[in-house]
Structure formats: structure tokens, C-alpha cells
Design a protein around this motif. Structure first.
Motif, PDB file in Angstrom:
ATOM      1  N   ARG A  61       8.050  17.987  93.062  1.00  0.00           N
ATOM      2  CA  ARG A  61       7.640  19.374  92.821  1.00  0.00           C
ATOM      3  C   ARG A  61       7.650  19.707  91.324  1.00  0.00           C
ATOM      4  O   ARG A  61       6.735  20.350  90.812  1.00  0.00           O
ATOM      5  CB  ARG A  61       8.586  20.313  93.570  1.00  0.00           C
ATOM      6  CG  ARG A  61       8.177  21.774  93.510  1.00  0.00           C
ATOM      7  CD  ARG A  61       9.124  22.616  94.345  1.00  0.00           C
ATOM      8  NE  ARG A  61       8.746  24.013  94.258  1.00  0.00           N
ATOM      9  CZ  ARG A  61       9.603  25.003  94.109  1.00  0.00           C
ATOM     10  NH1 ARG A  61      10.887  24.749  94.009  1.00  0.00           N
ATOM     11  NH2 ARG A  61       9.200  26.251  94.049  1.00  0.00           N
ATOM     12  N   CYS A  63       4.511  20.740  88.920  1.00  0.00           N
ATOM     13  CA  CYS A  63       4.585  21.993  88.173  1.00  0.00           C
ATOM     14  C   CYS A  63       4.307  21.751  86.692  1.00  0.00           C
ATOM     15  O   CYS A  63       3.572  22.500  86.047  1.00  0.00           O
ATOM     16  CB  CYS A  63       5.968  22.614  88.362  1.00  0.00           C
ATOM     17  SG  CYS A  63       6.217  24.169  87.482  1.00  0.00           S
ATOM     18  N   GLN A  76       0.487  21.227  85.592  1.00  0.00           N
ATOM     19  CA  GLN A  76      -0.508  22.225  85.970  1.00  0.00           C
ATOM     20  C   GLN A  76      -1.361  22.711  84.801  1.00  0.00           C
ATOM     21  O   GLN A  76      -2.364  23.377  85.002  1.00  0.00           O
ATOM     22  CB  GLN A  76       0.156  23.415  86.665  1.00  0.00           C
ATOM     23  CG  GLN A  76       0.622  23.078  88.063  1.00  0.00           C
ATOM     24  CD  GLN A  76       0.899  24.304  88.906  1.00  0.00           C
ATOM     25  OE1 GLN A  76       0.709  25.435  88.482  1.00  0.00           O
ATOM     26  NE2 GLN A  76       1.345  24.082  90.128  1.00  0.00           N
ATOM     27  N   SER A 133       3.051  24.638  80.438  1.00  0.00           N
ATOM     28  CA  SER A 133       3.664  23.963  81.590  1.00  0.00           C
ATOM     29  C   SER A 133       5.146  24.295  81.687  1.00  0.00           C
ATOM     30  O   SER A 133       5.671  24.566  82.773  1.00  0.00           O
ATOM     31  CB  SER A 133       3.490  22.447  81.472  1.00  0.00           C
ATOM     32  OG  SER A 133       2.144  22.083  81.605  1.00  0.00           O
ATOM     33  N   HIS A 172       5.520  27.846  82.764  1.00  0.00           N
ATOM     34  CA  HIS A 172       5.242  27.949  84.204  1.00  0.00           C
ATOM     35  C   HIS A 172       6.438  27.467  85.011  1.00  0.00           C
ATOM     36  O   HIS A 172       6.783  28.061  86.049  1.00  0.00           O
ATOM     37  CB  HIS A 172       3.999  27.132  84.558  1.00  0.00           C
ATOM     38  CG  HIS A 172       3.678  27.138  86.020  1.00  0.00           C
ATOM     39  ND1 HIS A 172       3.181  28.249  86.673  1.00  0.00           N
ATOM     40  CD2 HIS A 172       3.803  26.177  86.971  1.00  0.00           C
ATOM     41  CE1 HIS A 172       3.004  27.972  87.947  1.00  0.00           C
ATOM     42  NE2 HIS A 172       3.374  26.714  88.156  1.00  0.00           N
ATOM     43  N   PHE A 173       7.074  26.396  84.566  1.00  0.00           N
ATOM     44  CA  PHE A 173       8.255  25.891  85.268  1.00  0.00           C
ATOM     45  C   PHE A 173       9.333  26.966  85.355  1.00  0.00           C
ATOM     46  O   PHE A 173       9.922  27.188  86.426  1.00  0.00           O
ATOM     47  CB  PHE A 173       8.822  24.655  84.557  1.00  0.00           C
ATOM     48  CG  PHE A 173      10.145  24.210  85.106  1.00  0.00           C
ATOM     49  CD1 PHE A 173      10.201  23.339  86.184  1.00  0.00           C
ATOM     50  CD2 PHE A 173      11.338  24.673  84.562  1.00  0.00           C
ATOM     51  CE1 PHE A 173      11.424  22.937  86.716  1.00  0.00           C
ATOM     52  CE2 PHE A 173      12.560  24.290  85.092  1.00  0.00           C
ATOM     53  CZ  PHE A 173      12.602  23.422  86.164  1.00  0.00           C
ATOM     54  N   GLN A 216       8.477  29.680  87.769  1.00  0.00           N
ATOM     55  CA  GLN A 216       8.706  29.232  89.143  1.00  0.00           C
ATOM     56  C   GLN A 216      10.194  29.210  89.465  1.00  0.00           C
ATOM     57  O   GLN A 216      10.619  29.581  90.565  1.00  0.00           O
ATOM     58  CB  GLN A 216       8.109  27.831  89.342  1.00  0.00           C
ATOM     59  CG  GLN A 216       8.183  27.311  90.768  1.00  0.00           C
ATOM     60  CD  GLN A 216       7.383  28.159  91.730  1.00  0.00           C
ATOM     61  OE1 GLN A 216       6.185  28.341  91.541  1.00  0.00           O
ATOM     62  NE2 GLN A 216       8.046  28.696  92.750  1.00  0.00           N
TER      63      GLN A 216
END
Length: 197
Positions: free
Chosen positions: A69, A73, A76, A83, A86-87, A90
Motif C-alpha cells: 500500500r 501511495c 502516485q 508523493s 500524499h502519503f 493518507q
């Protein structure tokens, strides 16, 4: 000996994981695991030999799933900084969904068992080091592509981000106001030496 075809091993591991995650390794009893998995004690022992062996398999299962996962992530965006951002976005969503304050299974395990079991400590440490390595690779990419400063210490930055993850995960067990997570994350990411465009 249990006939392993009688149940879905992955399903049993997931159910056992939830128990260990909520309760911790030491406080989890075989009775708890039997109740959660709907297996008889003999079947549980026949398939996994012991509570410890089951826990080791749970750790491996959790680690493999989580690393897949995280890898997805991190890939992306072509932008390494995006990135990483974004991690953390999330991560904050995951923490917000943790309404009972379970925290992170791996961090919880390390805090509980670091001095008790060398094999478990090594497994968890390797997992956390793998996440740190993902950060290092993306930060090095960002440095080479000019997203962050050319003299950036990517190893130290990766360790800083991991320290932030540890802190967020431990803090999440106290279930503070969810806005706290995004604030901490913003400060963490602002420490990256991003080149202004």
C-alpha cells in the motif's frame, strides 16, 4: 493435526490481527483468538503451533500488505514531494478513521516487546526500516530532480519523517482532536528544504 483446507488462512490471520492490534500480544489469550477466529483450540494450534507463531505470521502479513500500500501511495505522482505529501495525507485519514485509538500494530508491538523478543523486534524494525527507505529513495529523487535543495541530507530527512510517523501513531492512541494531526503533518512537511519555484 488440523486440516488446513477447512478454513481461509488469510481470513484467520486478519481476525487474529485485529485482536492482537486492539489488545497487544501479551494480553491476548488463546481464548480471545479462538473466539475471534471461530476455530477450535486444536485447529488453531494445529495450523499455527503456538500463539507466538501465529503472531509472527500476523506481523509478516501486516507488513507485506502495508508495504504494498505504501509503495502504491508513493508512486502516485512523478513529483517525489507530492508523493510524500500524499502519503501523509493518507496517514491522517487512516488515523481519523481509527475511532478506538488502536494506533499502529507495528509501533505498538515494538513498544511492548522491544526488550522481550529479539525475533519480533527484528521483524518490526525491518518493516519500519523499509518504510524509511521508501522515503529516502523519494527524497533522493527529489534532490536529483531539483525539487529539494541539492545539499539536502536525505537520510536525516527520511529519519525525521519516520519520527513524525511514530509520534502521530503513538499520539493517535489518546484520540486527540483530529485537526491536530493535519497541523503536525504541515509542520513536518514544511521542514523539507523544498526549492521555491
Amino acid at each position: 493435526m488440523a486440516r488446513l483446507a477447512e478454513f481461509d488462512r488469510s481470513d484467520v490471520l486478519n481476525k487474529a490481527m485485529e485482536v492482537f492490534w486492539r489488545t497487544g500480544y501479551t494480553a491476548t489469550s488463546i481464548t480471545d483468538l479462538v473466539r475471534a477466529t471461530n476455530l477450535k483450540p486444536g485447529s488453531l494450534y494445529g495450523a499455527f503451533n503456538s500463539k507466538r507463531s501465529l503472531f509472527l505470521e500476523v506481523i509478516d502479513n501486516y507488513a507485506n500488505r502495508s508495504l504494498t500500500r505504501i509503495s502504491e501511495c508513493m508512486e502516485q505522482s512523478d513529483s517525489a514531494v507530492e508523493s510524500i505529501t500524499h502519503f501523509f495525507s493518507q496517514l491522517c485519514q487512516d488515523i481519523e478513521c481509527d475511532t478506538i485509538g488502536k494506533g499502529c500494530l507495528m509501533v505498538n508491538t515494538l513498544l511492548e516487546m522491544a526488550t522481550e523478543d529479539d525475533e519480533i523486534r527484528t521483524k518490526v524494525t525491518e518493516y519500519l526500516s523499509s518504510i524509511e527507505h521508501y522515503f529516502y529513495l523519494r527524497l533522493e529523487q527529489a534532490r536529483l530532480q531539483g525539487e529539494i535543495e541539492a545539499d539536502a541530507d536525505c537520510d536525516s530527512l527520511a529519519k525525521m519523517l519516520m519520527t513524525g510517523i511514530w509520534g502521530l501513531r503513538v499520539m493517535s492512541t489518546t484520540r486527540p482532536d483530529i485537526t491536530i494531526y493535519s497541523g503536525i503533518t504541515s509542520y513536518l512537511l514544511s521542514a523539507l528544504p523544498v526549492v521555491k519555484r
